[in-house]
Design a protein around this motif. Structure first.
Motif, mmCIF file in Angstrom:
data_model
loop_
_atom_site.group_PDB
_atom_site.id
_atom_site.type_symbol
_atom_site.label_atom_id
_atom_site.label_comp_id
_atom_site.label_asym_id
_atom_site.label_seq_id
_atom_site.Cartn_x
_atom_site.Cartn_y
_atom_site.Cartn_z
ATOM 1 N N ASN A 1 -1.712 9.331 -6.595
ATOM 2 C CA ASN A 1 -2.425 10.005 -5.424
ATOM 3 C C ASN A 1 -4.076 9.192 -5.482
ATOM 4 O OD1 ASN A 1 -4.266 11.052 -7.725
ATOM 5 N ND2 ASN A 1 -3.089 12.882 -7.743
ATOM 6 N N PHE A 2 -4.742 9.742 -4.403
ATOM 7 C CA PHE A 2 -6.157 9.048 -4.067
ATOM 8 C C PHE A 2 -7.033 9.061 -5.306
ATOM 9 C CE2 PHE A 2 -10.172 9.437 -1.832
ATOM 10 C CZ PHE A 2 -10.021 8.009 -1.406
ATOM 11 N N PHE A 3 -7.138 9.985 -5.853
ATOM 12 C CA PHE A 3 -8.129 10.062 -6.917
ATOM 13 C C PHE A 3 -7.560 9.227 -8.144
ATOM 14 C CE2 PHE A 3 -9.927 13.911 -4.959
ATOM 15 C CZ PHE A 3 -11.214 13.422 -4.849
ATOM 16 N N THR A 4 -6.545 9.027 -8.510
ATOM 17 C CA THR A 4 -5.859 8.156 -9.452
ATOM 18 C C THR A 4 -6.117 6.929 -8.992
ATOM 19 O OG1 THR A 4 -4.395 9.818 -10.078
ATOM 20 C CG2 THR A 4 -4.169 7.859 -10.706
ATOM 21 N N LEU A 5 -5.849 6.522 -7.709
ATOM 22 C CA LEU A 5 -6.137 5.104 -7.381
ATOM 23 C C LEU A 5 -7.752 4.495 -7.495
ATOM 24 C CD1 LEU A 5 -3.817 4.729 -4.116
ATOM 25 C CD2 LEU A 5 -3.633 3.570 -6.275
ATOM 26 N N ILE A 6 -8.667 5.423 -7.025
ATOM 27 C CA ILE A 6 -10.172 5.385 -7.251
ATOM 28 C C ILE A 6 -10.313 5.164 -8.629
ATOM 29 C CG2 ILE A 6 -12.310 6.328 -6.836
ATOM 30 C CD1 ILE A 6 -11.457 7.405 -4.210
ATOM 31 N N TYR A 7 -9.767 6.005 -9.403
ATOM 32 C CA TYR A 7 -10.001 5.700 -10.841
ATOM 33 C C TYR A 7 -9.530 4.555 -11.507
ATOM 34 C CZ TYR A 7 -9.654 6.560 -15.831
ATOM 35 O OH TYR A 7 -9.734 6.604 -17.225
ATOM 36 N N ILE A 8 -8.324 3.969 -11.158
ATOM 37 C CA ILE A 8 -7.468 2.782 -11.478
ATOM 38 C C ILE A 8 -8.674 1.503 -10.852
ATOM 39 C CG2 ILE A 8 -5.933 1.098 -11.238
ATOM 40 C CD1 ILE A 8 -3.973 3.726 -11.277
ATOM 41 N N GLY A 9 -9.080 1.951 -9.513
ATOM 42 C CA GLY A 9 -9.932 0.765 -9.409
ATOM 43 C C GLY A 9 -11.310 0.662 -9.998
ATOM 44 N N VAL A 10 -11.778 1.805 -10.338
ATOM 45 C CA VAL A 10 -13.115 1.702 -11.048
ATOM 46 C C VAL A 10 -12.897 1.236 -12.366
ATOM 47 C CG1 VAL A 10 -14.885 3.364 -12.139
ATOM 48 C CG2 VAL A 10 -14.444 3.551 -9.766
ATOM 49 N N ILE A 11 -11.917 1.443 -13.006
ATOM 50 C CA ILE A 11 -11.531 0.885 -14.523
ATOM 51 C C ILE A 11 -11.354 -0.571 -14.436
ATOM 52 C CG2 ILE A 11 -10.084 1.309 -16.610
ATOM 53 C CD1 ILE A 11 -12.211 3.488 -15.972
ATOM 54 N N VAL B 1 0.914 -1.098 0.041
ATOM 55 C CA VAL B 1 -0.049 0.052 -0.039
ATOM 56 C C VAL B 1 0.936 1.019 0.123
ATOM 57 C CG1 VAL B 1 -1.704 1.401 1.282
ATOM 58 C CG2 VAL B 1 -2.090 -1.082 1.168
ATOM 59 N N SER B 2 2.056 1.150 0.592
ATOM 60 C CA SER B 2 2.905 2.228 0.634
ATOM 61 C C SER B 2 3.414 2.857 -0.560
ATOM 62 C CB SER B 2 3.748 2.113 1.976
ATOM 63 O OG SER B 2 4.956 3.162 1.715
ATOM 64 N N CYS B 3 3.950 1.593 -1.059
ATOM 65 C CA CYS B 3 4.673 1.579 -2.407
ATOM 66 C C CYS B 3 3.656 2.167 -3.530
ATOM 67 C CB CYS B 3 5.275 0.183 -3.049
ATOM 68 S SG CYS B 3 6.715 -0.071 -1.880
ATOM 69 N N VAL B 4 2.379 1.826 -3.348
ATOM 70 C CA VAL B 4 1.386 2.202 -4.580
ATOM 71 C C VAL B 4 0.977 3.452 -4.225
ATOM 72 C CG1 VAL B 4 -0.851 1.643 -5.412
ATOM 73 C CG2 VAL B 4 0.755 -0.269 -5.116
ATOM 74 N N GLY B 5 0.767 3.896 -2.939
ATOM 75 C CA GLY B 5 0.736 5.396 -2.571
ATOM 76 C C GLY B 5 1.615 6.193 -3.067
ATOM 77 N N MET B 6 2.801 6.037 -3.146
ATOM 78 C CA MET B 6 3.770 6.730 -3.493
ATOM 79 C C MET B 6 3.827 7.259 -5.090
ATOM 80 S SD MET B 6 7.207 5.934 -1.117
ATOM 81 C CE MET B 6 7.677 4.703 -2.307
ATOM 82 N N LEU B 7 3.315 6.069 -5.745
ATOM 83 C CA LEU B 7 3.224 6.219 -7.247
ATOM 84 C C LEU B 7 1.970 7.019 -7.587
ATOM 85 C CD1 LEU B 7 4.180 2.543 -8.352
ATOM 86 C CD2 LEU B 7 5.440 4.408 -8.262
#
Length: 198
Positions: free
Chosen positions: A140-150, A132-138
């Protein structure tokens, strides 16, 4: 290779959500991808912030309702149809019950690590937090949500089409990772499979 007792559509709930996730309602699925992309673009590329967008949307809604109500009284038209705007006790109790289950699971994991000194759970938590820390460094929050939705809209139809091949490869990866995990556990001095005595 694992055999499934239920089809993927049933595992996803079998209703409208499963139809959207499996692209059986192509227009709705495409609209969900387009909507997620527009929201991501507004927040990430156009520079809008969530509070400003929410406040502008509520401001626009209040202005529309105000002028609709004023014009309705002047033109002898019906008032705008508004539902009862309150949260029922049932909704709050359901949300609290679900939150309680998740909080108790987290506390049980903490108990297993701190009191029972379960190295397996400890290493799993450390690895999960590190990922989670490594992914969080790559991202930001909205991009992670967008990737999750896609991914939630693209992975289920892919899995449904290539289910046997994916199951075979995931099973092979699980065996390899389990072997490495057992090696790590054995080096820390704890057997990989403990019998729980309660």
């Amino acid at each position: 290779m694992a055999t499934h007792h239920r089809p993927l559509h049933a595992l996803l709930g079998g209703g409208a959500v499963a139809d959207v996730l499996l692209w059986r309602r192509r227009n709705v699925s495409a609209a969900a991808v387009a909507g997620a992309t527009v929201v991501w673009f507004l927040f990430e590329r156009a520079g809008y912030s969530l509070p400003s967008v929410l406040s502008n949307a509520v401001l626009l809604l209040v202005v529309i309702l105000f002028f609709w109500a004023k014009s309705a009284s002047l033109l002898n038209r019906p008032l705008p149809p508004l539902p009862n705007l309150e949260v029922s006790d049932v909704v709050v109790e359901k949300a609290a019950d679900r939150a309680l289950v998740w909080i108790n699971k987290l506390l049980a994991v903490g108990h297993d690590i701190a009191i029972k000194r379960d190295r397996t759970v400890f290493i799993q938590v450390i690895l999960a937090l590190w990922v989670v820390s490594c992914v969080g460094m790559l991202f930001n929050f909205f991009t992670l949500i967008y990737i999750g939705v896609i991914l939630s809209l693209l992975v289920p139809p892919f899995y449904e089409r290539f289910q046997d091949l994916v199951d075979e490869k995931v099973g092979l990866a699980h065996k390899v990772l389990s072997r490495h995990f057992d090696t790590i556990i054995s080096k820390t001095g704890q057997p990989s499979k403990q019998k729980k005595a309660e």
